[in-house]
Design an enzyme around this catalytic site. Structure first.
Site, PDB file in Angstrom:
ATOM      1  N   ARG A 148      69.815  61.546  20.784  1.00  0.00           N
ATOM      2  CA  ARG A 148      69.110  62.246  21.865  1.00  0.00           C
ATOM      3  C   ARG A 148      67.913  62.935  21.245  1.00  0.00           C
ATOM      4  NH1 ARG A 148      71.195  66.107  26.712  1.00  0.00           N
ATOM      5  NH2 ARG A 148      71.567  64.020  27.532  1.00  0.00           N
ATOM      6  N   HIS A 206      66.664  57.586  30.286  1.00  0.00           N
ATOM      7  CA  HIS A 206      68.032  58.090  30.081  1.00  0.00           C
ATOM      8  C   HIS A 206      69.003  56.948  30.423  1.00  0.00           C
ATOM      9  CE1 HIS A 206      71.225  60.727  29.391  1.00  0.00           C
ATOM     10  NE2 HIS A 206      71.088  61.609  30.369  1.00  0.00           N
ATOM     11  N   GLN A 226      72.927  57.205  31.158  1.00  0.00           N
ATOM     12  CA  GLN A 226      73.190  57.835  32.459  1.00  0.00           C
ATOM     13  C   GLN A 226      73.201  56.790  33.580  1.00  0.00           C
ATOM     14  OE1 GLN A 226      73.178  61.593  33.127  1.00  0.00           O
ATOM     15  NE2 GLN A 226      74.030  60.853  35.052  1.00  0.00           N
ATOM     16  N   ASP A 255      67.493  66.181  40.088  1.00  0.00           N
ATOM     17  CA  ASP A 255      67.464  66.546  38.657  1.00  0.00           C
ATOM     18  C   ASP A 255      66.708  67.873  38.557  1.00  0.00           C
ATOM     19  OD1 ASP A 255      67.575  66.532  35.870  1.00  0.00           O
ATOM     20  OD2 ASP A 255      66.009  65.016  35.616  1.00  0.00           O
ATOM     21  N   CYS A 302      72.377  64.368  38.021  1.00  0.00           N
ATOM     22  CA  CYS A 302      72.800  64.041  36.655  1.00  0.00           C
ATOM     23  C   CYS A 302      73.384  65.256  35.937  1.00  0.00           C
ATOM     24  CB  CYS A 302      71.639  63.455  35.861  1.00  0.00           C
ATOM     25  SG  CYS A 302      70.179  64.508  35.820  1.00  0.00           S
ATOM     26  N   ARG A 345      80.285  59.276  32.903  1.00  0.00           N
ATOM     27  CA  ARG A 345      79.505  59.179  31.654  1.00  0.00           C
ATOM     28  C   ARG A 345      80.406  58.684  30.516  1.00  0.00           C
ATOM     29  NH1 ARG A 345      75.110  62.033  30.765  1.00  0.00           N
ATOM     30  NH2 ARG A 345      74.747  60.391  29.241  1.00  0.00           N
TER      31      ARG A 345
END
Ligand code: CP
Ligand code: NVA
Length: 354
Positions: A118, A145, A148, A241, A284, A329
């Site tokens: 990340r 991402h 996700q 988001d 998310c 996830r």
């Protein structure tokens, strides 16, 4: 017609050894396969059926930005798969400060079988993959991402039974990693993704070009609009988001631009789908839906807002699926790691899916 006899090498070449850096590097069929594989692994977990496809493997988890879900998901997924995860945080290793990406990648690739990263730049994860020689999984960059996405479209499939023809409306900062990943992945899978945002926060032309190219094949109709009513009409999913992503600090500008785009019950009603079982809300996470955080308190003191991108009412409503999405996830990251590192027997992936 392709031969029904598939050698193990051909089968494995679909996924084995590949890095998961951006959705566009895979085919729509491969992405759909990972979604279904994630759902399968979820069922195995629920029935307590072991699935230790990565027994004896070592996994490095490199985080330059904070994380709850991605870190927890990679850790638990690796353990369930029989692998050993090792967290190496920004202040624990030399990467970028005392040692180049290339040198770090060479060292980690000689000790670990797979690497999660990340970070900020997309080029960095690409270089990690190039120089480490092992699969690298992008746990979020400023651009994309992708892990996700498998969780998100698993959640959509669980709720609607299919993907093609659905309309997913992302409301908020239309230039961030989530907006980019959603419009590209949706366009690959035949989901109409609408980005609803002020003009200055619409996706870049480059991202729209990628989405449009996939949409030509899938039949999806991606679009960006600043008109809330036009954008959310017919939505099956409204997706949210944060207004300010990690690495940014322009709160004042975003509060001004995005307050009119806060997701409210009135906005949900504009979809026309609230009473027919064809609507869910997704996020998310993390979310600013109240003042129970330091940021939330600060924004209240400075701008008088007690909720940001979504109201507490919507967040806690019967339409909300953000916590199922968060659980997914873990299952989806298992699917990604097992498919690319587990040397699995994966039959030919079909590009013909619903
Ligand atoms: N959605 C997501 O990536 O959450 P974290 O930042 O907590 O990992
Ligand atoms: N756009 C957000 C996503 C967090 C999961 C960020 O980059 O901070």
């Amino acid at each position: 017609m392709t031969s029904p006899i598939i050698t193990k090498a051909e089968v494995n070449s679909k996924f084995q050894g590949r890095s998961w850096l951006a959705e566009k590097d895979f085919t729509p069929g491969e992405i759909n396969y990972l979604i279904d594989f994630g759902l399968h692994l979820k069922a195995l977990k629920q029935q307590n059926i072991p699935h230790k496809y990565l027994e004896g493997k070592n996994i490095a988890l490199l985080f330059a930005k904070t994380s709850t879900r991605t870190r927890a998901a990679f850790t638990t997924a690796a353990i369930d798969l029989g692998a050993h995860p090792e967290y190496l945080g920004a202040n624990d290793i030399q990467l970028g400060i005392k040692e180049s990406v290339e040198d770090t990648a060479k060292v980690l690739g000689s000790m670990f079988d797979g690497i999660e990263r990340r970070g900020f730049s997309q080029k960095e994860v690409e270089d990690l993959a190039k120089f480490s020689g092992v699969p690298v999984w992008n746990g979020l960059t400023d651009d994309w991402h992708p892990t996700q996405m498998i969780a998100d479209f698993m959640t959509v499939k669980e709720n609607f039974g299919h993907l093609k023809g659905l309309t997913l409306v992302y409301v908020g900062d239309g230039r961030n990693n989530m907006a980019n990943s959603l419009i590209v992945t949706g366009s690959m899978l035949g989901v109409n993704v609408h980005i609803v945002a002020p003009d200055s926060l619409h996706p870049s032309q480059e991202v729209m070009d990628i989405a449009n190219k996939f949409a030509e094949k899938s039949g999806a109709k991606p679009m960006a609009t600043s008109n809330i009513e036009e954008g959310v009409k017919g939505a099956n999913i409204i997706y949210s988001d944060v207004w300010v992503s990690m690495g940014e600090s322009n709160w004042e500008e975003r509060v001004e631009l995005l307050t009119p785009y806060r997701i409210t019950m009135d906005m949900l009603k504009m979809t026309g789908n609230l009473d027919n079982g064809q609507f869910i809300f997704m996020h998310c996470l993390p979310a600013f839906h109240d003042t129970e955080t330091e940021y939330g308190m600060e924004i209240k003191e400075k701008y008088g807002l007690t909720e940001m991108e979504v109201t507490d009412e919507v967040f806690r409503s019967k339409y909300a699926r953000q916590f199922e999405e968060a659980e997914n996830r873990m299952h989806s990251i298992k699917a990604i790691m097992a498919a690319t590192l587990g040397n699995l027997f994966i039959p030919n992936v079909s590009e013909d899916f619903e």
